[in-house]
Structures are given as C-alpha cells and as structure tokens.
Design a protein around this motif. Structure first.
Motif, PDB file in Angstrom:
ATOM      1  N   ILE A  43     -62.182  -3.114  -5.539  1.00 40.34           N
ATOM      2  CA  ILE A  43     -62.308  -4.252  -5.907  1.00 40.34           C
ATOM      3  C   ILE A  43     -62.610  -5.368  -4.868  1.00 40.34           C
ATOM      4  N   GLU A  44     -62.094  -4.944  -3.967  1.00 46.87           N
ATOM      5  CA  GLU A  44     -62.129  -5.934  -2.475  1.00 46.87           C
ATOM      6  C   GLU A  44     -63.552  -5.706  -1.551  1.00 46.87           C
ATOM      7  N   GLN A  45     -64.170  -4.024  -1.526  1.00 47.19           N
ATOM      8  CA  GLN A  45     -65.124  -3.692  -0.883  1.00 47.19           C
ATOM      9  C   GLN A  45     -66.464  -3.778  -1.617  1.00 47.19           C
ATOM     10  N   ALA A  46     -66.361  -3.870  -3.165  1.00 51.19           N
ATOM     11  CA  ALA A  46     -67.329  -3.573  -4.381  1.00 51.19           C
ATOM     12  C   ALA A  46     -67.730  -4.956  -4.397  1.00 51.19           C
ATOM     13  N   THR A  47     -67.242  -5.815  -4.084  1.00 53.72           N
ATOM     14  CA  THR A  47     -67.773  -7.465  -4.381  1.00 53.72           C
ATOM     15  C   THR A  47     -68.350  -7.885  -3.101  1.00 53.72           C
ATOM     16  N   GLU A  48     -67.172  -7.009  -1.586  1.00 56.40           N
ATOM     17  CA  GLU A  48     -68.347  -7.210   0.021  1.00 56.40           C
ATOM     18  C   GLU A  48     -69.699  -6.491   0.142  1.00 56.40           C
ATOM     19  N   GLY A  49     -69.877  -5.632  -0.169  1.00 58.93           N
ATOM     20  CA  GLY A  49     -70.871  -4.738  -0.166  1.00 58.93           C
ATOM     21  C   GLY A  49     -71.227  -3.731  -1.431  1.00 58.93           C
ATOM     22  N   ASP A  50     -72.456  -3.033  -1.416  1.00 55.87           N
ATOM     23  CA  ASP A  50     -72.622  -1.658  -2.167  1.00 55.87           C
ATOM     24  C   ASP A  50     -71.405  -0.757  -1.342  1.00 55.87           C
ATOM     25  N   ASN A  51     -70.862  -0.537  -1.206  1.00 60.39           N
ATOM     26  CA  ASN A  51     -69.945   1.000  -1.155  1.00 60.39           C
ATOM     27  C   ASN A  51     -68.638   0.939  -0.827  1.00 60.39           C
ATOM     28  N   VAL A  52     -67.660   2.156  -1.885  1.00 60.11           N
ATOM     29  CA  VAL A  52     -66.800   1.391  -1.479  1.00 60.11           C
ATOM     30  C   VAL A  52     -65.848   3.279  -0.751  1.00 60.11           C
ATOM     31  N   GLU A  53     -64.813   2.965  -0.152  1.00 54.88           N
ATOM     32  CA  GLU A  53     -64.804   3.771   0.948  1.00 54.88           C
ATOM     33  C   GLU A  53     -63.179   4.612   0.327  1.00 54.88           C
ATOM     34  N   ARG A  54     -63.130   5.627   1.015  1.00 61.08           N
ATOM     35  CA  ARG A  54     -61.623   6.713   0.209  1.00 61.08           C
ATOM     36  C   ARG A  54     -60.906   5.652   0.991  1.00 61.08           C
ATOM     37  N   TYR A  55     -59.035   5.485   0.286  1.00 62.85           N
ATOM     38  CA  TYR A  55     -58.121   4.840   0.915  1.00 62.85           C
ATOM     39  C   TYR A  55     -57.269   6.298   1.273  1.00 62.85           C
ATOM     40  N   ALA A  56     -57.203   6.174   2.423  1.00 56.08           N
ATOM     41  CA  ALA A  56     -57.056   7.262   3.865  1.00 56.08           C
ATOM     42  C   ALA A  56     -55.054   7.461   2.688  1.00 56.08           C
ATOM     43  N   PRO A  57     -54.228   6.672   2.419  1.00 57.41           N
ATOM     44  CA  PRO A  57     -52.751   6.643   2.032  1.00 57.41           C
ATOM     45  C   PRO A  57     -53.134   7.834   0.685  1.00 57.41           C
ATOM     46  N   HIS A  58     -53.650   7.785  -0.281  1.00 61.35           N
ATOM     47  CA  HIS A  58     -53.920   8.030  -1.820  1.00 61.35           C
ATOM     48  C   HIS A  58     -53.846   9.301  -1.511  1.00 61.35           C
ATOM     49  N   ALA A  59     -55.677   9.255  -0.295  1.00 58.03           N
ATOM     50  CA  ALA A  59     -55.722  11.300   0.134  1.00 58.03           C
ATOM     51  C   ALA A  59     -54.519  12.215   0.609  1.00 58.03           C
ATOM     52  N   PHE A  60     -54.329  11.061   1.506  1.00 54.96           N
ATOM     53  CA  PHE A  60     -52.421  11.864   2.231  1.00 54.96           C
ATOM     54  C   PHE A  60     -51.387  12.174   0.858  1.00 54.96           C
ATOM     55  N   THR A  61     -51.518  11.424  -0.112  1.00 60.58           N
ATOM     56  CA  THR A  61     -50.426  11.938  -1.053  1.00 60.58           C
ATOM     57  C   THR A  61     -51.190  12.811  -2.001  1.00 60.58           C
ATOM     58  N   ASN A  62     -52.610  12.742  -2.321  1.00 62.32           N
ATOM     59  CA  ASN A  62     -53.132  13.476  -3.316  1.00 62.32           C
ATOM     60  C   ASN A  62     -52.807  14.980  -2.664  1.00 62.32           C
ATOM     61  N   ILE A  63     -53.102  15.194  -0.991  1.00 65.61           N
ATOM     62  CA  ILE A  63     -53.163  16.683  -0.941  1.00 65.61           C
ATOM     63  C   ILE A  63     -51.685  17.089  -0.313  1.00 65.61           C
ATOM     64  N   GLY A  64     -50.429  16.577  -0.101  1.00 59.57           N
ATOM     65  CA  GLY A  64     -49.277  16.361  -0.085  1.00 59.57           C
ATOM     66  C   GLY A  64     -49.007  16.682  -1.577  1.00 59.57           C
ATOM     67  N   LEU A  65     -49.626  16.215  -2.495  1.00 58.80           N
ATOM     68  CA  LEU A  65     -49.117  16.745  -4.290  1.00 58.80           C
ATOM     69  C   LEU A  65     -49.654  18.319  -4.099  1.00 58.80           C
ATOM     70  N   ILE A  66     -50.934  18.400  -3.879  1.00 57.22           N
ATOM     71  CA  ILE A  66     -51.402  19.775  -3.813  1.00 57.22           C
ATOM     72  C   ILE A  66     -50.328  21.383  -2.641  1.00 57.22           C
ATOM     73  N   ILE A  67     -50.481  20.544  -1.540  1.00 50.71           N
ATOM     74  CA  ILE A  67     -49.432  21.456  -1.329  1.00 50.71           C
ATOM     75  C   ILE A  67     -48.139  22.237  -1.457  1.00 50.71           C
ATOM     76  N   LEU A  68     -47.311  21.003  -2.055  1.00 50.65           N
ATOM     77  CA  LEU A  68     -45.577  20.509  -2.438  1.00 50.65           C
ATOM     78  C   LEU A  68     -46.310  21.895  -3.867  1.00 50.65           C
ATOM     79  N   SER A  69     -47.564  21.032  -5.034  1.00 51.16           N
ATOM     80  CA  SER A  69     -47.242  21.929  -5.990  1.00 51.16           C
ATOM     81  C   SER A  69     -47.827  24.035  -5.280  1.00 51.16           C
ATOM     82  N   PHE A  70     -48.299  24.405  -4.773  1.00 55.21           N
ATOM     83  CA  PHE A  70     -48.100  25.196  -4.543  1.00 55.21           C
ATOM     84  C   PHE A  70     -47.247  25.586  -4.168  1.00 55.21           C
ATOM     85  N   LEU A  71     -46.417  25.378  -3.129  1.00 57.41           N
ATOM     86  CA  LEU A  71     -45.261  25.763  -2.719  1.00 57.41           C
ATOM     87  C   LEU A  71     -44.191  25.804  -3.572  1.00 57.41           C
ATOM     88  N   PHE A  72     -44.114  24.707  -4.547  1.00 60.71           N
ATOM     89  CA  PHE A  72     -43.480  25.294  -5.840  1.00 60.71           C
ATOM     90  C   PHE A  72     -43.705  26.445  -6.763  1.00 60.71           C
TER      91      PHE A  72
END
Length: 146
Positions: A43-72
C-alpha cells in the motif's frame, strides 16, 4: 524395508520427522504475519510510485513452507502430500495476487487485500495446526471414533 533406502538416505528424516509439524506450524503463522506486513508495504509503495516490490521476509516464509512441506511428505506421505498441495496452491495464489497489486499500483487504483492468498494461507495454517496439535484433541477424537 523402505523401497527408497538405497536411492535416498532417509535416516535423518526419522530424527527430524517428529519436529516437522511444529516447524511447519511456526512457519505458517509467520507467513500470515509477513503477508500482513507485505500488504501494508505494498500500500505504501503504491501511493509513492507505479510499482510494488516483493517483501523479502514473506518470500522467505513461502520458500520455507515449500521446503518443509516436501520434507514432511517424506516423513508422513499422506499428510505431507496434502500439506504440499495446499502450500503450492498458496504460492500460486500469492504469485497472482502480487501481479494484481502491480496492476493496481500502475493504474492508480486502490490496493486491495490479497483475498485468495489469505484464504489459502489460512487453510495451510489450519491444517498445520491440526497436524501439529492433534495431541490436544486426540482424547475427544478417540471417544468419537471408537
């Protein structure tokens, strides 16, 4: 004898296997929290400009969930496969929702919440909580089933 024992050494899965449901639950709750923080940042990035960027901690939790679910899925094939399908569904919804936020930012529209990704993430969290915390409801469940 495990049919994969000669292809993949699975002895270490037997050691970490009982801890995986709890790690997945923690990662799923962290994913919900980072999803909320990522939305606020979008929301902050959209009010400041024309583009939003990925949030690194969220990408980390997504990748972590994928790895953990495949291990599980190696430790508990049925439960792990169901969880892996839910996590992959969540990831796909997250990718589409991110692109939708980019379109909204470029066209000066209001940035909406990622509803489908939130629903998929909630399903992952509920299933992970069910699997990790089943010992809390096991006595009641055994009375119902028995």
């Amino acid at each position: 004898m495990d049919p994969l024992q000669f292809l993949v050494p699975l002895d270490w899965i037997a050691v970490v296997g009982p801890m995986l449901p709890f790690a997945i639950l923690v990662m799923a709750v962290a994913n919900l929290a980072t999803r909320h923080l990522a939305h606020r940042r979008h929301i902050e990035q959209a009010t400041e400009g024309d583009n939003v960027e990925r949030y690194a901690p969220h990408a980390f939790t997504n990748i972590g969930l994928i790895i953990l679910s495949f291990l599980f899925s190696l430790d508990a094939p049925t439960g792990g496969t169901v969880l892996a399908i839910l996590v992959v569904t969540m990831l796909i919804a997250d990718l589409f929702e991110f692109e939708a936020r980019n379109v909204e930012a470029r066209n000066d529209m209001t940035v909406e919440a990622p509803k489908s990704a939130i629903a998929a993430s909630a399903l992952v969290t509920f299933y992970a909580a069910y699997y990790a915390l089943f010992f809390l409801v096991a006595p009641v469940w055994n009375v119902i089933v028995a």
